[in-house]
Design a protein around this motif. Structure first.
Motif, PDB file in Angstrom:
ATOM      1  N   ARG A 253       0.836  -1.216   0.000  1.00  0.00           N
ATOM      2  CA  ARG A 253       0.000   0.000   0.000  1.00  0.00           C
ATOM      3  C   ARG A 253       0.861   1.253   0.000  1.00  0.00           C
ATOM      4  NH1 ARG A 253      -4.817  -1.303   4.433  1.00  0.00           N
ATOM      5  NH2 ARG A 253      -5.592  -3.170   3.388  1.00  0.00           N
ATOM      6  N   SER A 254       1.935   1.202   0.758  1.00  0.00           N
ATOM      7  CA  SER A 254       2.807   2.375   0.843  1.00  0.00           C
ATOM      8  C   SER A 254       3.489   2.636  -0.508  1.00  0.00           C
ATOM      9  CB  SER A 254       3.838   2.120   1.948  1.00  0.00           C
ATOM     10  OG  SER A 254       4.695   3.195   2.066  1.00  0.00           O
ATOM     11  N   ILE A 255       3.963   1.562  -1.123  1.00  0.00           N
ATOM     12  CA  ILE A 255       4.653   1.707  -2.417  1.00  0.00           C
ATOM     13  C   ILE A 255       3.683   2.191  -3.496  1.00  0.00           C
ATOM     14  CG2 ILE A 255       5.703   0.345  -4.276  1.00  0.00           C
ATOM     15  CD1 ILE A 255       7.211  -1.201  -2.102  1.00  0.00           C
ATOM     16  N   ALA A 256       2.425   1.760  -3.394  1.00  0.00           N
ATOM     17  CA  ALA A 256       1.434   2.137  -4.411  1.00  0.00           C
ATOM     18  C   ALA A 256       1.267   3.653  -4.496  1.00  0.00           C
ATOM     19  CB  ALA A 256       0.103   1.466  -4.105  1.00  0.00           C
ATOM     20  N   ASN A 257       1.546   4.357  -3.382  1.00  0.00           N
ATOM     21  CA  ASN A 257       1.390   5.819  -3.366  1.00  0.00           C
ATOM     22  C   ASN A 257       2.596   6.565  -3.922  1.00  0.00           C
ATOM     23  OD1 ASN A 257      -1.165   5.793  -2.162  1.00  0.00           O
ATOM     24  ND2 ASN A 257      -0.246   5.486  -0.133  1.00  0.00           N
ATOM     25  N   ILE A 258       3.637   5.835  -4.299  1.00  0.00           N
ATOM     26  CA  ILE A 258       4.858   6.493  -4.792  1.00  0.00           C
ATOM     27  C   ILE A 258       4.925   6.315  -6.311  1.00  0.00           C
ATOM     28  CG2 ILE A 258       7.396   6.539  -4.638  1.00  0.00           C
ATOM     29  CD1 ILE A 258       7.081   5.089  -1.899  1.00  0.00           C
ATOM     30  N   PRO A 259       4.958   7.395  -7.075  1.00  0.00           N
ATOM     31  CA  PRO A 259       5.000   7.253  -8.536  1.00  0.00           C
ATOM     32  C   PRO A 259       6.140   6.347  -9.028  1.00  0.00           C
ATOM     33  CG  PRO A 259       4.459   9.497  -7.971  1.00  0.00           C
ATOM     34  CD  PRO A 259       4.774   8.804  -6.666  1.00  0.00           C
ATOM     35  N   ALA A 260       7.278   6.346  -8.339  1.00  0.00           N
ATOM     36  CA  ALA A 260       8.402   5.479  -8.757  1.00  0.00           C
ATOM     37  C   ALA A 260       8.114   4.002  -8.480  1.00  0.00           C
ATOM     38  CB  ALA A 260       9.688   5.896  -8.059  1.00  0.00           C
ATOM     39  N   LYS A 261       7.068   3.713  -7.706  1.00  0.00           N
ATOM     40  CA  LYS A 261       6.661   2.337  -7.360  1.00  0.00           C
ATOM     41  C   LYS A 261       7.773   1.553  -6.677  1.00  0.00           C
ATOM     42  CE  LYS A 261       2.652   3.238  -8.889  1.00  0.00           C
ATOM     43  NZ  LYS A 261       1.823   3.898  -7.876  1.00  0.00           N
ATOM     44  N   ARG A 262       8.485   2.233  -5.833  1.00  0.00           N
ATOM     45  CA  ARG A 262       9.489   1.573  -4.989  1.00  0.00           C
ATOM     46  C   ARG A 262       9.870   2.535  -3.884  1.00  0.00           C
ATOM     47  NH1 ARG A 262      14.872   3.360  -5.717  1.00  0.00           N
ATOM     48  NH2 ARG A 262      15.213   4.672  -7.531  1.00  0.00           N
ATOM     49  N   PHE A 263      10.516   2.002  -2.841  1.00  0.00           N
ATOM     50  CA  PHE A 263      11.124   2.872  -1.851  1.00  0.00           C
ATOM     51  C   PHE A 263      12.489   3.319  -2.359  1.00  0.00           C
ATOM     52  CE2 PHE A 263       8.654   0.189   1.375  1.00  0.00           C
ATOM     53  CZ  PHE A 263       7.610   1.106   1.420  1.00  0.00           C
ATOM     54  N   GLY A 264      12.960   4.446  -1.828  1.00  0.00           N
ATOM     55  CA  GLY A 264      14.327   4.851  -2.141  1.00  0.00           C
ATOM     56  C   GLY A 264      15.303   3.980  -1.369  1.00  0.00           C
ATOM     57  N   ASN A 265      16.553   3.958  -1.809  1.00  0.00           N
ATOM     58  CA  ASN A 265      17.529   3.238  -0.983  1.00  0.00           C
ATOM     59  C   ASN A 265      18.611   4.207  -0.495  1.00  0.00           C
ATOM     60  OD1 ASN A 265      20.167   2.809  -2.275  1.00  0.00           O
ATOM     61  ND2 ASN A 265      18.987   1.777  -3.872  1.00  0.00           N
ATOM     62  N   PRO A 266      19.144   3.939   0.696  1.00  0.00           N
ATOM     63  CA  PRO A 266      20.068   4.890   1.328  1.00  0.00           C
ATOM     64  C   PRO A 266      21.294   5.220   0.480  1.00  0.00           C
ATOM     65  CG  PRO A 266      19.320   3.280   2.945  1.00  0.00           C
ATOM     66  CD  PRO A 266      18.812   2.799   1.603  1.00  0.00           C
ATOM     67  N   ALA A 267      21.684   4.298  -0.413  1.00  0.00           N
ATOM     68  CA  ALA A 267      22.865   4.583  -1.247  1.00  0.00           C
ATOM     69  C   ALA A 267      22.577   5.743  -2.197  1.00  0.00           C
ATOM     70  CB  ALA A 267      23.259   3.335  -2.034  1.00  0.00           C
ATOM     71  N   GLU A 268      21.397   5.762  -2.803  1.00  0.00           N
ATOM     72  CA  GLU A 268      21.109   6.854  -3.738  1.00  0.00           C
ATOM     73  C   GLU A 268      20.893   8.171  -2.989  1.00  0.00           C
ATOM     74  OE1 GLU A 268      17.666   5.860  -6.195  1.00  0.00           O
ATOM     75  OE2 GLU A 268      16.784   4.809  -4.504  1.00  0.00           O
ATOM     76  N   PHE A 269      20.355   8.061  -1.759  1.00  0.00           N
ATOM     77  CA  PHE A 269      20.233   9.265  -0.922  1.00  0.00           C
ATOM     78  C   PHE A 269      21.634   9.828  -0.637  1.00  0.00           C
ATOM     79  CE2 PHE A 269      19.821  11.653   2.980  1.00  0.00           C
ATOM     80  CZ  PHE A 269      18.622  12.310   2.820  1.00  0.00           C
ATOM     81  N   GLY A 270      22.548   8.920  -0.288  1.00  0.00           N
ATOM     82  CA  GLY A 270      23.924   9.329   0.023  1.00  0.00           C
ATOM     83  C   GLY A 270      24.605  10.016  -1.146  1.00  0.00           C
ATOM     84  N   GLN A 271      24.355   9.514  -2.359  1.00  0.00           N
ATOM     85  CA  GLN A 271      25.001  10.125  -3.532  1.00  0.00           C
ATOM     86  C   GLN A 271      24.523  11.562  -3.741  1.00  0.00           C
ATOM     87  OE1 GLN A 271      27.546   8.926  -5.121  1.00  0.00           O
ATOM     88  NE2 GLN A 271      27.549   6.898  -4.184  1.00  0.00           N
ATOM     89  N   ALA A 272      23.226  11.803  -3.476  1.00  0.00           N
ATOM     90  CA  ALA A 272      22.706  13.172  -3.600  1.00  0.00           C
ATOM     91  C   ALA A 272      23.371  14.070  -2.559  1.00  0.00           C
ATOM     92  CB  ALA A 272      21.192  13.179  -3.433  1.00  0.00           C
ATOM     93  N   CYS A 273      23.531  13.534  -1.361  1.00  0.00           N
ATOM     94  CA  CYS A 273      24.203  14.293  -0.288  1.00  0.00           C
ATOM     95  C   CYS A 273      25.635  14.618  -0.692  1.00  0.00           C
ATOM     96  CB  CYS A 273      24.168  13.477   1.004  1.00  0.00           C
ATOM     97  SG  CYS A 273      25.068  14.250   2.360  1.00  0.00           S
ATOM     98  N   ALA A 274      26.347  13.617  -1.206  1.00  0.00           N
ATOM     99  CA  ALA A 274      27.758  13.837  -1.586  1.00  0.00           C
ATOM    100  C   ALA A 274      27.857  14.903  -2.674  1.00  0.00           C
ATOM    101  CB  ALA A 274      28.383  12.524  -2.042  1.00  0.00           C
ATOM    102  N   PHE A 275      26.902  14.904  -3.604  1.00  0.00           N
ATOM    103  CA  PHE A 275      26.932  15.946  -4.640  1.00  0.00           C
ATOM    104  C   PHE A 275      26.780  17.336  -4.003  1.00  0.00           C
ATOM    105  CE2 PHE A 275      24.958  18.954  -7.513  1.00  0.00           C
ATOM    106  CZ  PHE A 275      25.946  19.008  -8.486  1.00  0.00           C
ATOM    107  N   LEU A 276      25.833  17.458  -3.052  1.00  0.00           N
ATOM    108  CA  LEU A 276      25.651  18.767  -2.395  1.00  0.00           C
ATOM    109  C   LEU A 276      26.914  19.206  -1.653  1.00  0.00           C
ATOM    110  CD1 LEU A 276      22.035  18.572  -0.907  1.00  0.00           C
ATOM    111  CD2 LEU A 276      22.809  19.884  -2.892  1.00  0.00           C
ATOM    112  N   CYS A 277      27.720  18.214  -1.233  1.00  0.00           N
ATOM    113  CA  CYS A 277      28.969  18.524  -0.511  1.00  0.00           C
ATOM    114  C   CYS A 277      30.141  18.745  -1.463  1.00  0.00           C
ATOM    115  CB  CYS A 277      29.315  17.373   0.439  1.00  0.00           C
ATOM    116  SG  CYS A 277      28.079  17.133   1.724  1.00  0.00           S
TER     117      CYS A 277
END
Ligand SMILES: NC(=O)c1ccc[n+]([C@@H]2O[C@H](COP(=O)([O-])OP(=O)(O)OC[C@H]3O[C@@H](n4cnc5c(N)ncnc54)[C@H](OP(=O)(O)O)[C@@H]3O)[C@@H](O)[C@H]2O)c1
Length: 280
Positions: free
Chosen positions: A233-257
């Motif tokens: 149910r939770s995934i159904a509400n996300i257009p990407a149809k998946r949860f994010g994973n911490p590795a891709e979150f980290g890469q965005a953070c590293a770019f900002l740094c």
């Protein structure tokens, strides 16, 4: 990559890079990454380590913290100093700053308040939430920003939440405290932008971490469904149809740094697979 509930997450590293990796220009820099023994903080620590940054990582569970420190050293060969401390306390912050008095990079992260009907929050609980998600990052920024200014380089990233832009029932305290931090830093960041010091906020949507799993487990009990059903149910509400994973979150953070993000400050970057429904 297989995640907790058996669905497949496309790893951000799965695509073919032909051996060409973007140089973030921060090799040899130092970073304090708060609350980073697992989850989103760990994702940020790993991505910064990949970019060659020496790390202070942090958490309260000694075994988990040591295990993560070793994992990062083994993966990227950078110096990693684990600081066992509650980041919300003055002693915890002092321990972090003792390990690295003048970091080039600060990633602010902490636990979030539990999901609760706002009527049930007493004054203590409200002040604790504001301390965790607003006061603590402000205090840490106060302690590192002047040395960043004097060296002409600084990158500060606050992990907030997409609830700053989009209300989530039961997370009102989290939303309010993080929105307070956002507004506070909107002014501060403009006073240091000319010194190559940036302050930005990363707004996670739903990421596959322990906290998300705990929340899904509670939702399953509350709605009397299986955890698999609560997850679906939770995934159904996300257009990407998946949860994010911490590795891709980290890469965005590293770019900002990175050196490439020096003209980018005071921004709120949503990482939510399209969950926030607005055009702006
Ligand atoms: N995951 C999501 O989908 C999502 C979405 C929106 C917002 N967020 C927010 O993002 C933040 C990180 O979430 P997460 O999902 O990565 O959580 P998580 O998987 O539970 O990881 C939290 C990390 O923070 C550490 N930690 C917690 N309290 C701490 C404290 N007082 N001092 C030092 N370290 C502490 C934990 O280690 P110890 O427990 O050992 O200290 C752990 O390493 C939270 O504020 C959360 O509300 C997450």
């Amino acid at each position: 990559m297989k995640a907790a509930y058996g669905y497949t997450i496309p790893s951000p590293l799965q695509g073919k890079s032909n051996g060409v990796v973007m140089d973030l220009g921060i090799r040899g820099r130092s970073a304090i990454v708060c609350a980073s023994s697992q989850g989103l903080g760990k994702g940020c620590a790993l991505a910064l380590a990949e970019a060659g940054v020496a790390l202070i990582i942090n958490g309260r569970n000694p075994d988990l913290l040591e295990q993560t420190a070793q994992e990062i050293r083994n993966a990227w060969g950078v110096p990693v100093t684990p600081v066992l401390a509650d980041v919300s306390t003055a002693e915890g912050q002092a321990a972090l700053l003792k390990a690295c008095p003048t970091p080039d990079i600060l990633v602010n992260n902490n636990a979030g308040p539990p999901v609760r009907n706002f009527r049930e929050l007493d004054r203590r609980a409200i002040l604790d939430g504001v301390t965790m998600n607003m006061v603590t990052p402000i205090e840490l920024i106060q302690k590192v920003i002047d040395s960043m200014v004097s060296r002409g380089f600084g990158r500060i990233v606050n992990i907030t939440s997409y609830s700053v832009k989009m209300p989530i029932v039961g997370l009102d305290l989290s939303s309010g405290a993080r929105a307070g931090l956002t507004a506070f830093m909107a002014g501060v960041c403009r006073t240091v932008a000319d010194k190559n010091v940036t302050i930005n906020n990363l707004l996670p949507g739903s990421f596959d971490t322990q906290r998300l799993r705990n929340n899904l487990s509670l939702a399953a009990k509350r709605n009397q469904v299986s955890e698999a059903e609560a997850t679906a149910r939770s995934i159904a509400n996300i257009p990407a149809k998946r949860f994010g994973n911490p590795a891709e979150f980290g890469q965005a953070c590293a770019f900002l740094c990175s050196v490439h993000a020096g003209f980018m400050t005071g921004q709120n970057i949503l990482l939510d697979g399209g969950a926030y429904p607005g055009a702006f």
